[in-house]
Design a protein around this motif. Structure first.
Motif, PDB file in Angstrom:
ATOM      1  N   ARG A  35       0.828  -1.212   0.000  1.00 12.81           N
ATOM      2  CA  ARG A  35       0.000   0.000   0.000  1.00 12.81           C
ATOM      3  C   ARG A  35       0.856   1.254   0.000  1.00 12.81           C
ATOM      4  O   ARG A  35       0.644   2.180  -0.770  1.00 12.81           O
ATOM      5  N   PRO A  43      -8.422  -1.459   0.664  1.00 18.52           N
ATOM      6  CA  PRO A  43      -9.327  -2.407  -0.008  1.00 18.52           C
ATOM      7  C   PRO A  43      -8.817  -2.829  -1.395  1.00 18.52           C
ATOM      8  O   PRO A  43      -8.995  -3.983  -1.796  1.00 18.52           O
ATOM      9  N   THR A  46      -6.079  -5.450  -0.837  1.00 23.29           N
ATOM     10  CA  THR A  46      -6.689  -6.729  -0.466  1.00 23.29           C
ATOM     11  C   THR A  46      -7.259  -7.434  -1.694  1.00 23.29           C
ATOM     12  O   THR A  46      -7.016  -8.620  -1.911  1.00 23.29           O
ATOM     13  N   ARG A  47      -8.001  -6.700  -2.499  1.00 25.91           N
ATOM     14  CA  ARG A  47      -8.619  -7.275  -3.698  1.00 25.91           C
ATOM     15  C   ARG A  47      -7.561  -7.759  -4.691  1.00 25.91           C
ATOM     16  O   ARG A  47      -7.642  -8.864  -5.226  1.00 25.91           O
ATOM     17  N   ARG A  67      -3.537  -9.243   7.079  1.00 23.30           N
ATOM     18  CA  ARG A  67      -3.059  -7.882   6.819  1.00 23.30           C
ATOM     19  C   ARG A  67      -1.565  -7.748   7.080  1.00 23.30           C
ATOM     20  O   ARG A  67      -0.920  -6.856   6.553  1.00 23.30           O
TER      21      ARG A  67
END
Length: 90
Positions: A35, A43, A46-47, A67
């Motif tokens: 990130r 999000p 994650t996707r 995470r």
């Protein structure tokens, strides 16, 4: 050949390609690290990781909190990157 066409050949999205090239350094990077490096929202990270895992291109260490689990490239992914590099026109 244009990158968009190459990614279509390998059934990859641009963001997925960015993650793969980030991981190709051989370092195991957490989703939080991805990130920060790519400047994308949690999000989306994650996707993207879920999609890459389903394709068998990345793996994650075992643990309770996904995470914080480091991501790494699989052997299948190394072949995909070689294919992308072979078709890419600089």
């Amino acid at each position: 050949m244009r990158l968009r066409k190459i990614l279509e050949m390998f059934n990859l999205k641009k963001r997925q390609c960015h993650v793969l090239f980030l991981l190709r350094s051989g370092l195991e990077i957490t989703p939080g690290g991805i990130r920060k490096e790519l400047g994308i929202l949690p999000p989306a990270v994650t996707r993207t990781l879920k999609e890459l895992e389903q394709k068998g291109l990345i793996g994650r260490k075992l643990g309770n909190d996904r995470r914080t689990l480091p991501c790494f490239l699989t052997e299948k992914e190394c072949n995909v990157l070689k294919g992308i590099n072979a078709k890419w026109e600089y």
